[in-house]
Design an enzyme around this catalytic site. Sequence first.
Site, PDB file in Angstrom:
ATOM      1  N   ARG A 194       0.816  -1.223   0.000  1.00  0.00           N
ATOM      2  CA  ARG A 194       0.000   0.000   0.000  1.00  0.00           C
ATOM      3  C   ARG A 194       0.851   1.275   0.000  1.00  0.00           C
ATOM      4  NH1 ARG A 194      -3.771  -2.028   4.862  1.00  0.00           N
ATOM      5  NH2 ARG A 194      -1.973  -3.417   5.083  1.00  0.00           N
ATOM      6  N   GLY A 237       2.272 -14.793   5.931  1.00  0.00           N
ATOM      7  CA  GLY A 237       1.504 -14.521   7.133  1.00  0.00           C
ATOM      8  C   GLY A 237       2.361 -14.255   8.357  1.00  0.00           C
ATOM      9  N   GLU A 277      -9.610 -11.368  12.170  1.00  0.00           N
ATOM     10  CA  GLU A 277      -9.182 -10.372  11.182  1.00  0.00           C
ATOM     11  C   GLU A 277     -10.392  -9.710  10.522  1.00  0.00           C
ATOM     12  OE1 GLU A 277      -5.849  -9.339  10.596  1.00  0.00           O
ATOM     13  OE2 GLU A 277      -6.036 -10.327  12.534  1.00  0.00           O
TER      14      GLU A 277
HETATM   15  C1  UD1 Z   1      -1.879  -7.343  11.522  1.00  0.00           C
HETATM   16  C2  UD1 Z   1      -2.743  -8.248  12.414  1.00  0.00           C
HETATM   17  C3  UD1 Z   1      -4.002  -7.478  12.822  1.00  0.00           C
HETATM   18  C4  UD1 Z   1      -3.617  -6.186  13.506  1.00  0.00           C
HETATM   19  C5  UD1 Z   1      -2.681  -5.367  12.639  1.00  0.00           C
HETATM   20  C6  UD1 Z   1      -2.158  -4.195  13.425  1.00  0.00           C
HETATM   21  C7  UD1 Z   1      -2.370 -10.545  11.671  1.00  0.00           C
HETATM   22  C8  UD1 Z   1      -2.920 -11.693  10.934  1.00  0.00           C
HETATM   23  N1  UD1 Z   1      -3.099  -9.439  11.699  1.00  0.00           N
HETATM   24  O1  UD1 Z   1      -2.639  -7.085  10.349  1.00  0.00           O
HETATM   25  O2  UD1 Z   1      -4.791  -8.264  13.702  1.00  0.00           O
HETATM   26  O3  UD1 Z   1      -4.793  -5.445  13.807  1.00  0.00           O
HETATM   27  O4  UD1 Z   1      -1.543  -6.151  12.228  1.00  0.00           O
HETATM   28  O5  UD1 Z   1      -1.384  -3.342  12.635  1.00  0.00           O
HETATM   29  O6  UD1 Z   1      -1.321 -10.660  12.255  1.00  0.00           O
HETATM   30  N2  UD1 Z   1       4.736  -9.472   8.176  1.00  0.00           N
HETATM   31  C9  UD1 Z   1       5.716 -10.445   8.054  1.00  0.00           C
HETATM   32  N3  UD1 Z   1       5.500 -11.533   7.289  1.00  0.00           N
HETATM   33  C10 UD1 Z   1       4.327 -11.735   6.624  1.00  0.00           C
HETATM   34  C11 UD1 Z   1       3.308 -10.751   6.763  1.00  0.00           C
HETATM   35  C12 UD1 Z   1       3.539  -9.648   7.549  1.00  0.00           C
HETATM   36  O7  UD1 Z   1       6.797 -10.285   8.638  1.00  0.00           O
HETATM   37  O8  UD1 Z   1       4.188 -12.754   5.951  1.00  0.00           O
HETATM   38  C13 UD1 Z   1       5.001  -8.278   8.981  1.00  0.00           C
HETATM   39  C14 UD1 Z   1       4.848  -7.009   8.191  1.00  0.00           C
HETATM   40  O9  UD1 Z   1       6.081  -6.635   7.607  1.00  0.00           O
HETATM   41  C15 UD1 Z   1       4.406  -6.009   9.249  1.00  0.00           C
HETATM   42  C16 UD1 Z   1       3.643  -6.874  10.253  1.00  0.00           C
HETATM   43  O10 UD1 Z   1       4.051  -8.211  10.013  1.00  0.00           O
HETATM   44  O11 UD1 Z   1       5.502  -5.415   9.905  1.00  0.00           O
HETATM   45  C17 UD1 Z   1       2.134  -6.761  10.088  1.00  0.00           C
HETATM   46  O12 UD1 Z   1       1.804  -7.156   8.776  1.00  0.00           O
HETATM   47  P1  UD1 Z   1       0.592  -6.528   7.973  1.00  0.00           P
HETATM   48  O13 UD1 Z   1       0.472  -7.210   6.682  1.00  0.00           O
HETATM   49  O14 UD1 Z   1       0.702  -5.046   7.971  1.00  0.00           O
HETATM   50  O15 UD1 Z   1      -0.615  -7.005   8.917  1.00  0.00           O
HETATM   51  P2  UD1 Z   1      -2.025  -6.346   9.020  1.00  0.00           P
HETATM   52  O16 UD1 Z   1      -2.858  -6.752   7.900  1.00  0.00           O
HETATM   53  O17 UD1 Z   1      -1.866  -4.898   9.282  1.00  0.00           O
HETATM   54 CA    CA Z   2      -0.031  -3.319   9.291  1.00  0.00          CA
END
Ligand code: UD1
Ligand code: CA
Length: 507
Positions: free
Chosen positions: A10, A75, A173
């Site tokens: 995004r 994830g 979620e």
């Molecule tokens: C996540 C949470 C959500 C919370 C939100 C808060 C989950 C499933 N959901 O959603 O409940 O309200 O954060 O901001 O956890 N990342 C990885 N590997 C991955 C995916 C993500 O390291 O495969 C890291 C991203 O770089 C980031 C963090 O995890 O720093 C959160 O990832 P993001 O995709 O932004 O999660 P949200 O959809 O915001």
């Molecule tokens: Ca996030």
Amino acid sequence: MILAAGAGTRMRSATPKVLHRIAGRTLLHHALVAAHELQPARTVVVVRHEREAVAAHVAEVAPHALIADQDDVPGTGRAVACGMSVLDATTVAAAVAGGQVGDRSVLDLQIEGAVVVTSGDVPLVTGELLGRLVDAHTEIGNAVTILTAKVPDPTGYGRIVRGTTGDVMAIVEHRDATDEQHRIDEINSGIYVFDAAVLRDALAQVGRDNSQGEMYLTDVVALAREAGGRVGAMIAPDASAVEGVNDRVQLANAGAQLNRRIVEAWMRAGVTVVDPATTWIDADVTLGEDATILQGVQLHGSTRIGSGATVGPDSTLTNVAVGDGATVTRVHGLDAVVGDRATIGPFTYLRPGTIVGVKGKVGGFVETKNARIGDGAKVPHLSYVGDAEIGEGTNVGAGTIFVNYDGVHKHRTVVGAHVRIGSDNTLIAPVTLGDGAYTGAGTTVRHDVPPGALAINSSPQQNVDGWVERRRPGTQSAEAAERARRAPGSHEGLSSGGQGPTHEGES
Ligand code: UD1
Ligand code: CA
């Protein structure tokens, strides 16, 4: 453990999201600083997207931190599982190195205790808030403690589902939530404390049966409960501090909020900030008591402002040290040092390597680079000073240019103490002017000037009388000259003054 493997789509950026900056630090660096304040036994950053750039940045700002590579399974749950493998592996390595293996099989060694998980995209969370979360977790003896917040618009966040007694049952979620769950205004900040063993067991059961086909870390909450663990939640007192950055609008909002926090902290520490809304201070900048920051000032990098100094209005300083009681007015400065009680500006460009001494002065429309300007020395007007040394108490006349570049190489100019350089001089480097030397106005200094000598090389002035009326007849200048010649008191035919010989003819 800091999660930083996501793509951050995004942001629509070639730069990974966690490497975007606010207050002079990347989002990831802010997360690392907060984590560091917990004094954890180990810090691990989980990476995948733009792995090399992110890992290199971690090595630079937090060399103690470990790097864990997330594999192709997407994830946050998978990210944490990959982080745990690295933490366990380093525990094994440390035990082997320390000879502490004993009877236990090395490969059975795993980390124990509290694992704090945060995100690389939540830059406003402080170490203090994380500390309170850890304290709550250990005091109550929780298996999982979630940092939550109540927000006016919970769209996009995971929702905290509580049972009738108020206990946290699960996190759902946004994309997987029912209409009823969408109305829950308590959200998951993405920051948690887990008991290591509970986390490891629960992660082994997390599947990908959800709308995104990802391994959700949030599923650990319900799994931990089912396994008999206690799940707690701490509601953040300031919801805006746990907001994540997902796009550039949120990046700017987080930057503004962090800046307000920094500016207010400096005001409480004794700095006068006339207009907080137009004052931008990076996280690593320091200011002394009774410093005054006027409107429109940006202080970046490792800039230091001394006590009682005044900066602004409209100045941008990056890695500039400003001494006590100095005045810096409408200045653009980079990698420079301004001595105590020195005055700089207005409209001055201090380039890297500029060092201005105590009570030195660099005035309007002056550019300096790689130049040491001595105590009490002055370059007051319209000059370029490059690759130069100027001794104490020396005055550089208006419009003087230090010619440092011959088209191929840069050369140095050395000016001694208490020298008087006339206006509109050109000092052609390499050249040295000795202590107490003078130069006449308009001098082109090509050769060294001994101490106490006067250097002049402008040619004698010649006045060609009557030239304008003869050669520019009919012009306003000729008419003005004629009026002056005919005016009472003027001595017609008298040649004007001047040092040079008078020419009757034309030259
Ligand atoms: C996540 C949470 C959500 C919370 C939100 C808060 C989950 C499933 N959901 O959603 O409940 O309200 O954060 O901001 O956890 N990342 C990885 N590997 C991955 C995916 C993500 O390291 O495969 C890291 C991203 O770089 C980031 C963090 O995890 O720093 C959160 O990832 P993001 O995709 O932004 O999660 P949200 O959809 O915001
Ligand atoms: Ca996030």
